[in-house]
Design an enzyme around this catalytic site. Structure first.
Site, PDB file in Angstrom:
ATOM      1  CG  ASP A  20      -1.751   1.452   1.361  1.00  0.00           C
ATOM      2  OD1 ASP A  20      -2.762   1.362   0.542  1.00  0.00           O
ATOM      3  OD2 ASP A  20      -1.527   1.872   2.096  1.00  0.00           O
ATOM      4  CD  GLU A  26      -2.680   1.724  -3.427  1.00  0.00           C
ATOM      5  OE1 GLU A  26      -3.565   2.692  -3.628  1.00  0.00           O
ATOM      6  OE2 GLU A  26      -1.656   1.866  -3.046  1.00  0.00           O
TER       7      GLU A  26
END
Length: 493
Positions: free
Chosen positions: A192, A232
């Site tokens: 992330d 991501e």
């Protein structure tokens, strides 16, 4: 056989806990999903950014369960878990220790400040080059116990302190997270916010060569522990293509806005073009816990590289989403909400299509026929609408697409015709052998045909973009069958 469809869900908002989420997967959703991305379940799961601001994500929040519950999921499903690479909570023990003890703290160099990032100072030009998904500069004033004032680097919110990924304390922390995941039978790590993780003075500090090198290093750490890697990054589509060359999977974040454009403008040209060039090692989504990304199909902010949609097409798409949602997405996006996001529209995918069941099923079919591992967000599974009551309570734009479902609501929504049709479509995608073969695409601006074939088996989607409807032709024990998307027969594994 093709990879099965996976679910994306918060345990607290869909089941109430980790055991509750598993009960849904094993119960009313039995046979639908081969995997689950469990959104942050770390301590605390209900902080400033819905779990993406962990105090310590080597620990499961005991209100949700334990690592044993993650391992129990891992025994039956492919589990994806988030590794928050860029930051930790300002209420985390390491950050508080640094505030209390200053340079005497073992974590003193773990957190980036203006001074550590720019030891020689920074010019106005240097600072304005920094890329950030929100307006303003990425710094928050902090005061140490001895009265020293500093500017902590906070890319996202003031409660999320960026870490120096080169510092030994940070690296030990990240390795500890990976060890905990591997022990708990996690299959895949989602990196992330990794695009912001490496700060390099004089650059945008986003997706730089140093960032790509660090992604490679992280990937090596994961592979040593038997973990696959999903990156991501919301950015220009060519960044996704480049990242895909060095990791296991990337998100196809260009797909959602291109599908929306095809179904709202009646123009499948940009989508067809992307299908010819996109990386195959992708996780496909239409919706996630974040908003609907638009930066992924737009012009590169740092260069003159064009996007997959022109500025005019992109503007029309955004305005179309606001119109289709009855204006609710506008109230949840940009300066209208507390968390100003420059690269997304906050809206459920169902509302973005005006709650049109046929168009929604066609959007899902276009996703499922696209190569990769399909993931369906829990709100999207239930064809959910914007939660304006939750937005009113929190002021956080993304909360319109983060509804807290009761079991009664889940049972009621599972009985809706559009949700039942989506479940049949998921089973079809999971079970038909053609999806284990090769895809061919054809069509024009108003019509797309996507055909999978494997060892004599076929599954063909014909998408009428102007009408917003689709039909499927498939082989079944030597017989060719055909049905509208809404009337696909039930197919058991």
């Amino acid at each position: 056989m093709p990879s099965k469809v996976e679910l994306i869900a918060y345990a607290d908002r869909f089941g109430g806990s980790l055991p509750g989420l598993r009960a849904l997967l094993d119960g009313p959703l039995s046979g639908l999903f081969g995997g689950v991305h469990v959104l942050p379940f770390y301590r605390p799961f209900d902080g400033a950014d819905a779990g993406f601001d962990p105090q310590d994500h080597t620990e499961v929040d005991p209100r949700l369960g334990s690592w044993d519950d993650i391992a129990a999921l891992g025994a039956r499903y492919r589990v994806t878990a988030d590794m928050i690479v860029n930051h930790v909570s300002t209420s985390s023990p390491p950050f508080l220790d640094w505030l209390a003890r200053g340079q005497a703290s073992p974590f003193a160099g773990m957190f980036l400040t203006f001074g550590t990032a720019f030891p020689g100072g920074a010019t106005e030009e240097t600072l304005t080059r920094l890329y950030r998904p929100r307006p303003g500069l990425p710094f928050t004033p902090v005061v140490l116990a001895d009265g020293t004032r500093m500017l902590a680097w906070t890319t996202f919110t003031p409660q999320q302190a960026d870490v120096d990924v080169r510092h030994p304390a940070t690296r030990a922390y990240l390795l500890g997270v990976l060890d905990a995941m591997a022990t708990a039978r996690v299959t895949q790590v989602r990196l992330d916010a990794v695009g912001y993780a490496v700060k390099t003075p004089g650059t945008t500090s986003f997706m730089t060569p140093e960032t790509f090198a660090f992604i490679g290093e992280l990937t090596g750490w994961c592979h040593q522990r038997g973990l696959s890697v999903l990156v991501e990054v919301h950015a220009h589509y060519l960044h996704q293509v480049e990242v895909a060359r060095q990791v296991d999977y990337v998100y196809d974040f260009a797909l959602p806005p291109l599908v929306l454009f095809a179904l709202t403008a009646g123009d499948g040209g940009p989508l067809l073009s992307w299908l010819r060039h996109r990386p195959a090692n992708a996780v496909t989504v239409l919706d996630t816990h974040d908003g609907i990304g638009v930066i992924d199909v737009g012009q590169d902010a740092g260069t003159s590289r064009p996007g997959l949609l022109s500025p005019g097409q992109l503007s029309g798409l955004v305005e179309g989403i606001h119109a289709s949602s009855g204006g609710t997405s506008r109230r949840a996006t940009g300066a209208a909400a507390a968390n100003v996001d420059l690269y997304q529209v906050n809206c459920t995918f169902y509302d973005a299509l005006g709650r049109d069941d046929d168009r929604y099923l066609l959007a899902r079919a276009l996703q499922f026929w696209t190569p990769g591992i399909p993931q369906v967000y829990y709100v999207g599974l239930l064809a959910g609408s914007n939660d304006m009551d939750l937005l009113a309570r929190t002021g956080v734009g993304r909360d319109v697409n983060r509804h807290r479902y009761t079991i009664a609501e889940i049972d009621a929504d599972l009985a809706r015709p559009v949700v039942q049709a989506l479940r049949r479509l998921i089973r079809f995608r999971n079970g038909h052998p053609a999806f284990g073969g090769d895809l061919t695409c054809s069509g024009d601006a108003s019509r797309i045909v996507m055909s999978w074939a494997c060892d004599g088996e076929e599954a063909v989607l014909e998408a009428d973009l102007m009408a917003g409807r689709g039909e499927v032709t498939w082989t079944d024990s030597g017989t060719r069958r055909r049905a509208p998307l809404a009337s696909l027969p039930e197919r058991r594994p």
